[in-house]
Design a protein around this motif. Sequence first.
Motif, PDB file in Angstrom:
ATOM      1  N   ILE A 117      91.820  24.336  41.753  1.00 37.57           N
ATOM      2  CA  ILE A 117      92.128  25.761  41.756  1.00 37.57           C
ATOM      3  C   ILE A 117      91.684  26.336  40.411  1.00 37.57           C
ATOM      4  CG2 ILE A 117      93.992  27.467  41.955  1.00 37.57           C
ATOM      5  CD1 ILE A 117      95.631  25.280  43.418  1.00 37.57           C
ATOM      6  N   ASN A 118      91.108  27.539  40.445  1.00 34.04           N
ATOM      7  CA  ASN A 118      90.657  28.121  39.184  1.00 34.04           C
ATOM      8  C   ASN A 118      91.817  28.787  38.431  1.00 34.04           C
ATOM      9  OD1 ASN A 118      91.079  30.704  40.294  1.00 34.04           O
ATOM     10  ND2 ASN A 118      88.930  30.983  40.811  1.00 34.04           N
ATOM     11  N   ARG A 119      91.524  29.341  37.266  1.00 33.74           N
ATOM     12  CA  ARG A 119      92.570  29.910  36.414  1.00 33.74           C
ATOM     13  C   ARG A 119      93.286  31.093  37.065  1.00 33.74           C
ATOM     14  NH1 ARG A 119      88.402  28.914  32.629  1.00 33.74           N
ATOM     15  NH2 ARG A 119      88.964  27.348  31.051  1.00 33.74           N
ATOM     16  N   SER A 120      92.609  31.732  38.009  1.00 31.79           N
ATOM     17  CA  SER A 120      93.199  32.893  38.676  1.00 31.79           C
ATOM     18  C   SER A 120      94.074  32.510  39.858  1.00 31.79           C
ATOM     19  CB  SER A 120      92.084  33.840  39.151  1.00 31.79           C
ATOM     20  OG  SER A 120      91.310  34.285  38.059  1.00 31.79           O
ATOM     21  N   GLY A 121      94.144  31.220  40.141  1.00 28.12           N
ATOM     22  CA  GLY A 121      94.953  30.765  41.263  1.00 28.12           C
ATOM     23  C   GLY A 121      94.223  30.802  42.584  1.00 28.12           C
ATOM     24  N   LYS A 122      92.882  30.815  42.523  1.00 32.65           N
ATOM     25  CA  LYS A 122      92.077  30.836  43.736  1.00 32.65           C
ATOM     26  C   LYS A 122      91.307  29.529  43.893  1.00 32.65           C
ATOM     27  CE  LYS A 122      91.439  35.860  43.457  1.00 32.65           C
ATOM     28  NZ  LYS A 122      90.462  36.968  43.352  1.00 32.65           N
ATOM     29  N   ARG A 123      90.770  29.308  45.089  1.00 29.63           N
ATOM     30  CA  ARG A 123      89.975  28.107  45.334  1.00 29.63           C
ATOM     31  C   ARG A 123      88.777  28.087  44.383  1.00 29.63           C
ATOM     32  NH1 ARG A 123      89.932  25.003  49.771  1.00 29.63           N
ATOM     33  NH2 ARG A 123      90.943  26.655  51.008  1.00 29.63           N
ATOM     34  N   LEU A 124      88.480  26.932  43.844  1.00 30.95           N
ATOM     35  CA  LEU A 124      87.370  26.790  42.918  1.00 30.95           C
ATOM     36  C   LEU A 124      86.059  27.171  43.581  1.00 30.95           C
ATOM     37  CD1 LEU A 124      86.896  25.711  39.976  1.00 30.95           C
ATOM     38  CD2 LEU A 124      86.217  23.552  41.038  1.00 30.95           C
ATOM     39  N   ASN A 125      85.204  27.860  42.857  1.00 28.53           N
ATOM     40  CA  ASN A 125      83.899  28.275  43.367  1.00 28.53           C
ATOM     41  C   ASN A 125      82.918  27.112  43.354  1.00 28.53           C
ATOM     42  OD1 ASN A 125      81.000  29.424  42.857  1.00 28.53           O
ATOM     43  ND2 ASN A 125      82.165  31.111  43.760  1.00 28.53           N
ATOM     44  N   GLU A 126      82.122  26.997  44.405  1.00 23.19           N
ATOM     45  CA  GLU A 126      81.137  25.918  44.501  1.00 23.19           C
ATOM     46  C   GLU A 126      80.190  25.902  43.309  1.00 23.19           C
ATOM     47  OE1 GLU A 126      77.444  24.502  47.428  1.00 23.19           O
ATOM     48  OE2 GLU A 126      78.841  26.074  48.077  1.00 23.19           O
ATOM     49  N   GLY A 127      79.815  27.087  42.833  1.00 23.19           N
ATOM     50  CA  GLY A 127      78.896  27.172  41.718  1.00 23.19           C
ATOM     51  C   GLY A 127      79.428  26.540  40.447  1.00 23.19           C
ATOM     52  N   SER A 128      80.739  26.584  40.261  1.00 23.62           N
ATOM     53  CA  SER A 128      81.334  25.963  39.079  1.00 23.62           C
ATOM     54  C   SER A 128      81.063  24.460  39.060  1.00 23.62           C
ATOM     55  CB  SER A 128      82.850  26.211  39.063  1.00 23.62           C
ATOM     56  OG  SER A 128      83.135  27.591  38.989  1.00 23.62           O
ATOM     57  N   ILE A 129      80.943  23.887  40.249  1.00 22.49           N
ATOM     58  CA  ILE A 129      80.702  22.450  40.367  1.00 22.49           C
ATOM     59  C   ILE A 129      79.221  22.124  40.254  1.00 22.49           C
ATOM     60  CG2 ILE A 129      80.901  20.475  41.926  1.00 22.49           C
ATOM     61  CD1 ILE A 129      83.464  21.722  42.994  1.00 22.49           C
ATOM     62  N   THR A 130      78.385  22.853  40.975  1.00 19.22           N
ATOM     63  CA  THR A 130      76.955  22.550  40.943  1.00 19.22           C
ATOM     64  C   THR A 130      76.348  22.790  39.562  1.00 19.22           C
ATOM     65  OG1 THR A 130      76.420  24.784  41.728  1.00 19.22           O
ATOM     66  CG2 THR A 130      76.631  23.056  43.390  1.00 19.22           C
ATOM     67  N   ASN A 131      76.965  23.655  38.767  1.00 17.28           N
ATOM     68  CA  ASN A 131      76.404  24.004  37.460  1.00 17.28           C
ATOM     69  C   ASN A 131      76.620  22.935  36.394  1.00 17.28           C
ATOM     70  OD1 ASN A 131      75.380  26.454  38.289  1.00 17.28           O
ATOM     71  ND2 ASN A 131      77.163  27.635  37.621  1.00 17.28           N
ATOM     72  N   ILE A 132      77.464  21.949  36.647  1.00 19.76           N
ATOM     73  CA  ILE A 132      77.786  21.007  35.565  1.00 19.76           C
ATOM     74  C   ILE A 132      76.571  20.210  35.112  1.00 19.76           C
ATOM     75  CG2 ILE A 132      80.223  20.835  36.210  1.00 19.76           C
ATOM     76  CD1 ILE A 132      79.652  18.138  37.473  1.00 19.76           C
ATOM     77  N   THR A 133      75.658  19.917  36.027  1.00 17.92           N
ATOM     78  CA  THR A 133      74.483  19.143  35.626  1.00 17.92           C
ATOM     79  C   THR A 133      73.508  19.998  34.818  1.00 17.92           C
ATOM     80  OG1 THR A 133      73.631  19.580  37.862  1.00 17.92           O
ATOM     81  CG2 THR A 133      74.534  17.385  37.426  1.00 17.92           C
ATOM     82  N   SER A 134      73.344  21.255  35.192  1.00 16.96           N
ATOM     83  CA  SER A 134      72.412  22.116  34.455  1.00 16.96           C
ATOM     84  C   SER A 134      72.948  22.447  33.066  1.00 16.96           C
ATOM     85  CB  SER A 134      72.135  23.405  35.235  1.00 16.96           C
ATOM     86  OG  SER A 134      73.324  24.127  35.477  1.00 16.96           O
ATOM     87  N   ILE A 135      74.254  22.616  32.945  1.00 18.37           N
ATOM     88  CA  ILE A 135      74.845  22.905  31.637  1.00 18.37           C
ATOM     89  C   ILE A 135      74.744  21.669  30.737  1.00 18.37           C
ATOM     90  CG2 ILE A 135      76.985  23.472  30.428  1.00 18.37           C
ATOM     91  CD1 ILE A 135      77.758  25.184  32.842  1.00 18.37           C
ATOM     92  N   ALA A 136      74.988  20.492  31.329  1.00 15.89           N
ATOM     93  CA  ALA A 136      74.838  19.257  30.556  1.00 15.89           C
ATOM     94  C   ALA A 136      73.392  19.087  30.108  1.00 15.89           C
ATOM     95  CB  ALA A 136      75.284  18.062  31.382  1.00 15.89           C
ATOM     96  N   ALA A 137      72.454  19.471  30.968  1.00 19.79           N
ATOM     97  CA  ALA A 137      71.028  19.343  30.646  1.00 19.79           C
ATOM     98  C   ALA A 137      70.656  20.182  29.431  1.00 19.79           C
ATOM     99  CB  ALA A 137      70.182  19.741  31.847  1.00 19.79           C
ATOM    100  N   LYS A 138      71.293  21.346  29.275  1.00 15.94           N
ATOM    101  CA  LYS A 138      70.990  22.214  28.136  1.00 15.94           C
ATOM    102  C   LYS A 138      71.355  21.539  26.818  1.00 15.94           C
ATOM    103  CE  LYS A 138      71.465  26.577  30.655  1.00 15.94           C
ATOM    104  NZ  LYS A 138      72.237  27.847  30.794  1.00 15.94           N
ATOM    105  N   GLU A 139      72.383  20.689  26.861  1.00 13.24           N
ATOM    106  CA  GLU A 139      72.757  19.953  25.654  1.00 13.24           C
ATOM    107  C   GLU A 139      71.644  19.015  25.202  1.00 13.24           C
ATOM    108  OE1 GLU A 139      76.506  17.944  25.337  1.00 13.24           O
ATOM    109  OE2 GLU A 139      77.467  19.344  26.724  1.00 13.24           O
ATOM    110  N   PHE A 140      70.903  18.496  26.177  1.00 11.61           N
ATOM    111  CA  PHE A 140      69.866  17.527  25.865  1.00 11.61           C
ATOM    112  C   PHE A 140      68.530  18.171  25.510  1.00 11.61           C
ATOM    113  CE2 PHE A 140      72.378  15.206  29.316  1.00 11.61           C
ATOM    114  CZ  PHE A 140      73.247  14.640  28.391  1.00 11.61           C
ATOM    115  N   SER A 141      68.434  19.481  25.684  1.00  8.19           N
ATOM    116  CA  SER A 141      67.137  20.142  25.500  1.00  8.19           C
ATOM    117  C   SER A 141      66.587  20.011  24.084  1.00  8.19           C
ATOM    118  CB  SER A 141      67.257  21.632  25.864  1.00  8.19           C
ATOM    119  OG  SER A 141      68.219  22.271  25.032  1.00  8.19           O
ATOM    120  N   SER A 142      67.469  19.861  23.101  1.00 11.59           N
ATOM    121  CA  SER A 142      67.023  19.733  21.718  1.00 11.59           C
ATOM    122  C   SER A 142      66.917  18.277  21.258  1.00 11.59           C
ATOM    123  CB  SER A 142      67.977  20.486  20.788  1.00 11.59           C
ATOM    124  OG  SER A 142      69.287  19.968  20.899  1.00 11.59           O
ATOM    125  N   SER A 143      67.171  17.369  22.166  1.00 11.74           N
ATOM    126  CA  SER A 143      67.102  15.949  21.839  1.00 11.74           C
ATOM    127  C   SER A 143      65.959  15.300  22.608  1.00 11.74           C
ATOM    128  CB  SER A 143      68.422  15.246  22.186  1.00 11.74           C
ATOM    129  OG  SER A 143      68.599  15.216  23.601  1.00 11.74           O
TER     130      SER A 143
END
Length: 238
Positions: A117-143
């Motif tokens: 459940i998200n902070r607003s008390g609603k069902r978690l959005n699918e995008g919040s889950i699919t984005n974890i790999t792309s956000i992690a990838a940004k960490e590696f962009s400078s390495s």
Amino acid sequence: MLNDSLSPFSQKELWSFYSSDYMQSKSRKLWADLALLCGLRAFEVTLLNESEIVDTNLDETKVYAVDIIGKFNKHRKILVPRSLMTRLWVYKNSGERLNRSSKWDNHNSSIDKPLFINRSGKRLNEGSITNITSIAAKEFSSSKVRFTHSFHDLRATFATSLARFLLENDLLLGFIQYKLMSLLGHSSFSTTQKYIDLARTVTYDKRMQSWVLDVFGDLEQTLSFEATELEVGNTVSV
């Protein structure tokens, strides 16, 4: 190239992904593990109900059968390792999650409550889950770490690794095809076959082989028994 649309993680890539700063969140690790260890799609993670999560201190079960809703609103059973179920139970009863749960209750008392459940008390959005790999990838962009995986590749890693495990344990091909199709919720057998074909061609390094055994080792007895029952049933029906 054979099944070039499928891109399972290597052991090194998994280590890099889970070691990223963004993936130190317990909830994000659980989302990833539900794909990696159970084969869930991102939207299926959002539909996982809290009622399916149980206290592992109450029994000695090694692998839990959990009901989820997949494509076309079809229910299916997935297999959750004991260690993951334990962590899901701890998360379910954590202070932050209980706070979000109370917000959900204020608006959705008659609807099955999701685990995430998200902070607003609603069902978690699918995008919040699919984005974890792309956000992690940004960490590696400078390495020097090259990371191009999607969230779905975690599911591909599960499917390919399980197919390889079942093949190496000499289970009947028909059972392997049936079981993978069932666990992954595929509507087309041709999709399942892609993972089996890829599993036959992938060469795992020793670390990956060890990981596959650790993850799926507890399934061996259960699946072997199920395969025997299916074979006996087919023989009797003939």
